[in-house]
Design a protein around this motif. Structure first.
Motif, PDB file in Angstrom:
ATOM      1  N   THR A  78      -1.516 -57.648  13.665  1.00  0.00           N
ATOM      2  CA  THR A  78      -2.378 -57.628  14.723  1.00  0.00           C
ATOM      3  C   THR A  78      -1.606 -57.431  16.139  1.00  0.00           C
ATOM      4  OG1 THR A  78      -3.797 -59.443  13.726  1.00  0.00           O
ATOM      5  CG2 THR A  78      -4.073 -58.954  16.108  1.00  0.00           C
ATOM      6  N   ASP A  79      -0.229 -58.020  16.227  1.00  0.00           N
ATOM      7  CA  ASP A  79       0.637 -57.755  17.186  1.00  0.00           C
ATOM      8  C   ASP A  79       1.047 -56.014  17.225  1.00  0.00           C
ATOM      9  OD1 ASP A  79       0.323 -60.113  18.230  1.00  0.00           O
ATOM     10  OD2 ASP A  79       2.388 -60.923  17.799  1.00  0.00           O
ATOM     11  N   ALA A  80       1.182 -55.640  16.129  1.00  0.00           N
ATOM     12  CA  ALA A  80       1.834 -54.408  15.972  1.00  0.00           C
ATOM     13  C   ALA A  80       0.819 -53.423  16.611  1.00  0.00           C
ATOM     14  CB  ALA A  80       2.198 -53.854  14.801  1.00  0.00           C
ATOM     15  N   LEU A  81      -0.487 -53.641  16.272  1.00  0.00           N
ATOM     16  CA  LEU A  81      -1.679 -52.715  16.568  1.00  0.00           C
ATOM     17  C   LEU A  81      -1.828 -52.734  18.185  1.00  0.00           C
ATOM     18  CD1 LEU A  81      -3.580 -51.221  15.016  1.00  0.00           C
ATOM     19  CD2 LEU A  81      -5.028 -53.324  14.875  1.00  0.00           C
ATOM     20  N   LEU A  82      -1.712 -54.176  18.636  1.00  0.00           N
ATOM     21  CA  LEU A  82      -1.951 -54.207  20.211  1.00  0.00           C
ATOM     22  C   LEU A  82      -0.843 -53.631  20.745  1.00  0.00           C
ATOM     23  CD1 LEU A  82      -3.727 -57.476  20.202  1.00  0.00           C
ATOM     24  CD2 LEU A  82      -4.769 -55.443  20.474  1.00  0.00           C
ATOM     25  N   ARG A  83       0.575 -53.699  20.418  1.00  0.00           N
ATOM     26  CA  ARG A  83       1.480 -53.362  20.764  1.00  0.00           C
ATOM     27  C   ARG A  83       1.708 -51.597  21.179  1.00  0.00           C
ATOM     28  NH1 ARG A  83       5.788 -55.543  17.814  1.00  0.00           N
ATOM     29  NH2 ARG A  83       5.718 -53.911  16.634  1.00  0.00           N
ATOM     30  N   SER A  84       0.933 -51.072  20.120  1.00  0.00           N
ATOM     31  CA  SER A  84       0.876 -49.654  20.046  1.00  0.00           C
ATOM     32  C   SER A  84      -0.327 -49.351  21.274  1.00  0.00           C
ATOM     33  CB  SER A  84       0.407 -49.163  18.753  1.00  0.00           C
ATOM     34  OG  SER A  84      -0.602 -49.482  18.506  1.00  0.00           O
ATOM     35  N   LEU A  85      -1.056 -50.226  21.413  1.00  0.00           N
ATOM     36  CA  LEU A  85      -2.197 -50.012  22.364  1.00  0.00           C
ATOM     37  C   LEU A  85      -1.643 -49.978  23.863  1.00  0.00           C
ATOM     38  CD1 LEU A  85      -5.067 -49.241  23.130  1.00  0.00           C
ATOM     39  CD2 LEU A  85      -5.690 -51.713  22.938  1.00  0.00           C
ATOM     40  N   LEU A  86      -0.767 -51.095  23.795  1.00  0.00           N
ATOM     41  CA  LEU A  86      -0.063 -51.470  25.123  1.00  0.00           C
ATOM     42  C   LEU A  86       0.960 -50.343  25.443  1.00  0.00           C
ATOM     43  CD1 LEU A  86       0.347 -53.588  27.366  1.00  0.00           C
ATOM     44  CD2 LEU A  86       1.895 -54.879  25.484  1.00  0.00           C
ATOM     45  N   GLN A  87       1.550 -50.043  24.559  1.00  0.00           N
ATOM     46  CA  GLN A  87       2.541 -48.608  24.642  1.00  0.00           C
ATOM     47  C   GLN A  87       1.972 -47.414  25.372  1.00  0.00           C
ATOM     48  OE1 GLN A  87       4.458 -49.037  20.720  1.00  0.00           O
ATOM     49  NE2 GLN A  87       6.369 -49.771  21.783  1.00  0.00           N
ATOM     50  N   SER A  88       0.727 -47.385  24.901  1.00  0.00           N
ATOM     51  CA  SER A  88      -0.061 -46.092  25.091  1.00  0.00           C
ATOM     52  C   SER A  88      -0.546 -46.400  26.599  1.00  0.00           C
ATOM     53  CB  SER A  88      -1.244 -45.950  24.580  1.00  0.00           C
ATOM     54  OG  SER A  88      -1.079 -45.950  23.036  1.00  0.00           O
ATOM     55  N   LEU A  89      -0.775 -47.317  26.998  1.00  0.00           N
ATOM     56  CA  LEU A  89      -1.510 -47.725  28.332  1.00  0.00           C
ATOM     57  C   LEU A  89      -0.213 -47.700  29.246  1.00  0.00           C
ATOM     58  CD1 LEU A  89      -3.801 -50.624  27.898  1.00  0.00           C
ATOM     59  CD2 LEU A  89      -4.286 -48.266  28.210  1.00  0.00           C
ATOM     60  N   GLY A  90       1.107 -47.866  28.679  1.00  0.00           N
ATOM     61  CA  GLY A  90       2.418 -48.219  29.628  1.00  0.00           C
ATOM     62  C   GLY A  90       2.666 -46.670  29.884  1.00  0.00           C
ATOM     63  N   GLN A  91       2.683 -45.726  28.718  1.00  0.00           N
ATOM     64  CA  GLN A  91       2.822 -44.150  28.922  1.00  0.00           C
ATOM     65  C   GLN A  91       1.768 -43.827  30.027  1.00  0.00           C
ATOM     66  OE1 GLN A  91       5.920 -43.551  27.533  1.00  0.00           O
ATOM     67  NE2 GLN A  91       5.608 -41.740  28.589  1.00  0.00           N
ATOM     68  N   GLU A  92       0.802 -44.015  30.142  1.00  0.00           N
ATOM     69  CA  GLU A  92      -0.220 -43.607  30.857  1.00  0.00           C
ATOM     70  C   GLU A  92       0.034 -43.890  32.293  1.00  0.00           C
ATOM     71  OE1 GLU A  92      -4.419 -44.787  30.331  1.00  0.00           O
ATOM     72  OE2 GLU A  92      -4.757 -44.087  32.302  1.00  0.00           O
ATOM     73  N   ASN A  93       0.156 -45.258  32.405  1.00  0.00           N
ATOM     74  CA  ASN A  93       0.587 -45.645  33.792  1.00  0.00           C
ATOM     75  C   ASN A  93       1.726 -44.852  34.121  1.00  0.00           C
ATOM     76  OD1 ASN A  93       0.259 -47.464  35.902  1.00  0.00           O
ATOM     77  ND2 ASN A  93       1.955 -48.686  35.187  1.00  0.00           N
ATOM     78  N   TYR A  94       2.781 -44.650  33.258  1.00  0.00           N
ATOM     79  CA  TYR A  94       4.116 -44.032  33.838  1.00  0.00           C
ATOM     80  C   TYR A  94       3.552 -42.329  34.418  1.00  0.00           C
ATOM     81  CZ  TYR A  94       8.429 -41.418  33.583  1.00  0.00           C
ATOM     82  OH  TYR A  94       9.710 -40.609  33.758  1.00  0.00           O
ATOM     83  N   GLN A  95       2.667 -41.672  33.629  1.00  0.00           N
ATOM     84  CA  GLN A  95       2.169 -40.595  34.126  1.00  0.00           C
ATOM     85  C   GLN A  95       1.488 -40.772  35.382  1.00  0.00           C
ATOM     86  OE1 GLN A  95       2.872 -37.926  32.604  1.00  0.00           O
ATOM     87  NE2 GLN A  95       3.679 -38.421  30.684  1.00  0.00           N
ATOM     88  N   ALA A  96       0.633 -41.626  35.393  1.00  0.00           N
ATOM     89  CA  ALA A  96      -0.145 -41.642  36.734  1.00  0.00           C
ATOM     90  C   ALA A  96       0.574 -42.098  38.058  1.00  0.00           C
ATOM     91  CB  ALA A  96      -1.205 -43.049  36.394  1.00  0.00           C
ATOM     92  N   ILE A  97       1.775 -42.605  37.866  1.00  0.00           N
ATOM     93  CA  ILE A  97       2.529 -42.942  38.832  1.00  0.00           C
ATOM     94  C   ILE A  97       3.363 -41.895  39.298  1.00  0.00           C
ATOM     95  CG2 ILE A  97       4.724 -44.214  39.607  1.00  0.00           C
ATOM     96  CD1 ILE A  97       4.159 -46.402  37.909  1.00  0.00           C
ATOM     97  N   ALA A  98       3.797 -40.836  38.315  1.00  0.00           N
ATOM     98  CA  ALA A  98       4.291 -39.536  38.671  1.00  0.00           C
ATOM     99  C   ALA A  98       3.262 -38.648  39.093  1.00  0.00           C
ATOM    100  CB  ALA A  98       4.869 -38.997  37.359  1.00  0.00           C
ATOM    101  N   VAL A  99       1.930 -38.388  38.675  1.00  0.00           N
ATOM    102  CA  VAL A  99       0.911 -37.667  39.023  1.00  0.00           C
ATOM    103  C   VAL A  99       0.622 -37.950  40.569  1.00  0.00           C
ATOM    104  CG1 VAL A  99      -1.290 -36.817  38.682  1.00  0.00           C
ATOM    105  CG2 VAL A  99       0.261 -37.048  36.662  1.00  0.00           C
ATOM    106  N   SER A 100       0.330 -39.338  40.729  1.00  0.00           N
ATOM    107  CA  SER A 100      -0.216 -39.641  42.195  1.00  0.00           C
ATOM    108  C   SER A 100       0.955 -39.219  43.284  1.00  0.00           C
ATOM    109  CB  SER A 100      -0.640 -41.149  42.161  1.00  0.00           C
ATOM    110  OG  SER A 100       0.606 -42.011  41.908  1.00  0.00           O
ATOM    111  N   ALA A 101       2.250 -39.739  42.966  1.00  0.00           N
ATOM    112  CA  ALA A 101       3.274 -39.197  43.895  1.00  0.00           C
ATOM    113  C   ALA A 101       3.061 -37.852  44.531  1.00  0.00           C
ATOM    114  CB  ALA A 101       4.552 -39.194  43.054  1.00  0.00           C
TER     115      ALA A 101
END
Lengths: 303, 166
Positions: free
Chosen positions: A160-183
């Motif tokens: 379960t942790d591995a599954l949620l960690r993969s979801l969290l990593q996708s959100l982290g990556q999306e956030n990274y892109q969002a910061i770069a794009v919004s800049a």
């Protein structure tokens, strides 16, 4: 991961900033209307696995259903409101330490880029706090996590942790892109930048959901609460492409998948992805891929 | 039970197989796939992929996938020690070390597994101490089954869920 019902199992001391020892999921099927102020929250996401529910995140009112979800930033105020039943809203809060680890991983991976983001920036998810569509994979992960957390499977907690960690990593990556794009957005005030980015991204996500429909620039602009010229300019500045080009690229990506994975006639695929005229589809496809749709299909199926 | 007793657990299984064969089952990617994992991918410290039949070494990192689960359920970790004959240590659940010791006893080969350094807060105890020990019990039984009779007890169907065999 712990799963608790939203009403009866919500401990009084968690009404304020919850710092969880583990991921926490609040899930419950409602047969009657329900409303609850949940106060300040941890970092997570909210959605509905059946029916629809309204979530108030800070001052945004978001109606979520089975094909949409929203991210909640750490420290945001949350309220849930279920008017139409039955509905099965789900609130998932990630383990704070793990969310920080994911931010740290992204922080270290970005080394060498032109403009490095700070660790604090990467832990702040406010840019992604909007309605996301094309919800299939998130829905699948949540259903799997619920099923796993209640199962007798081997290493059930670890999986379960591995599954949620993969979801969290996708959100982290999306956030990274969002910061770069919004800049890239030409605004000075940070609050304006966040607001503008969220409106553009929400619209872009909505475009993905309505890929095959005939929608005008004015409709997109309405969705983003901007006038068409302002929307067009900001969309291109942020994403480096016009809304029309973006829709065309996404449609052609879908066409490629259909050509590769189905036996549908080209004419049918052309109509399915929103082209009125086959020759127009063939022209656009060849312009991008250098091959006609039939040639492309022949090539990928031969390979 | 005192708190310290929840921070580790020990499991032993007796096998009718050689120490060398039991070690191969733990310390090579191909060996791990025979009784434990759907896919065991390892890289050396420099990031090069390891051959499936190579003996693993300290510093190798892994990505493990399970039968019955999609690729999104992936466990990552590191080999902490591999002495090439009878001791193999790796990180596992929550990064806790798992120590495998293989030795002879009463004419049989014993595989001893110790998972240690588990956090002792109530949530972890309930989920990881119980969940991990339960998981290892099944897989150690499957190791015995594979090495002694060849029968693989793992569930390999993704559509079949909520079973102890995956």
């Amino acid at each position: 991961m712990v799963i608790r019902p939203i009403v009866s199992g919500f401990p009084p001391n968690m009404h304020k900033v919850p710092v969880f020892a583990d991921h926490l999921m609040l899930a419950q099927r409602f047969e009657h209307p329900f409303s609850q102020e949940l106060g300040l929250t941890g970092f997570g996401l909210v959605t509905c696995l059946e029916g629809e529910a309204q979530f108030m995140i800070n001052d945004q009112r978001l109606l979520l259903n089975t094909s949409s979800f929203a991210v909640i930033n750490r420290g945001s105020r949350l309220m849930i409101n279920v008017d139409e039943t039955p509905a099965r809203p789900v609130l998932l809060f990630f383990r704070s330490i793990l969310a920080d680890v994911v931010a740290a991983e992204i922080f270290h991976r970005q080394s060498g880029h032109d403009k490095e983001l700070s660790y604090a920036e990467l832990k702040d998810y406010r840019l992604t706090e909007y309605v996301h569509y094309t919800h299939a994979s998130v829905k699948e992960v949540l259903e799997q996590a619920i099923q796993l957390s209640q199962s007798c499977a081997s290493f059930q907690a670890l999986k379960t942790d591995a599954l949620l960690r993969s979801l969290l990593q996708s959100l982290g990556q999306e956030n990274y892109q969002a910061i770069a794009v919004s800049a890239r957005l030409p605004v000075v005030k940070q609050s304006t930048r966040v607001d503008l980015y969220k409106r553009l991204s929400h619209t872009k996500s909505w475009m993905d959901e309505h890929l095959t429909e005939d929608i005008s620039l004015e409709d997109y602009a309405d969705m983003a609460l901007m006038n068409p010229a302002h929307f067009l300019r900001n969309f291109k500045t942020a994403f480096g492409i016009t809304p029309h080009q973006y829709m065309m690229e996404r449609r052609l990506e879908l066409a490629k998948k259909l050509l590769q994975n189905t036996r549908q006639p080209v004419q049918e695929i052309s109509e399915q992805i929103g082209f009125d005229v086959l020759s127009s589809f063939s022209y656009q496809f060849k312009k991008q891929e250098g091959l006609s749709p039939s040639q492309f299909r022949k090539q990928v199926t031969t390979d | 039970m005192e708190e310290s007793q929840w921070s580790k657990f020990k499991l032993r299984v007796n096998l009718n197989a050689s120490v060398e064969e039991a070690y191969r089952c733990w310390a090579t990617p191909a060996g791990l796939e025979e009784w434990f994992l759907r896919d065991a991918s390892f890289k050396d410290a420099a990031g090069n992929a390891k051959d499936k039949n190579t003996l693993l070494q300290e510093g190798d990192t892994y990505q493990w996938l399970w039968y019955g689960y999609p690729d999104s359920v992936m466990e990552k970790g590191t080999v902490l020690k591999a002495n090439g004959k009878d001791e193999f240590v790796f990180t596992f659940s929550l990064g806790c070390p798992v120590t495998i010791s293989i030795y002879k006893e009463a004419g049989e080969t014993i595989v001893q597994l110790v998972e240690s350094d588990l956090p002792t807060d109530q949530g972890t105890m309930l989920q990881h101490f119980v969940g991990d020990s339960k998981g290892w019990i099944f897989y150690l039984a499957n190791l015995k089954s594979i090495l002694e009779g060849g029968l693989d007890l793992r569930n390999k169907k993704e559509e079949l869920v909520d079973v102890i065999t995956a």
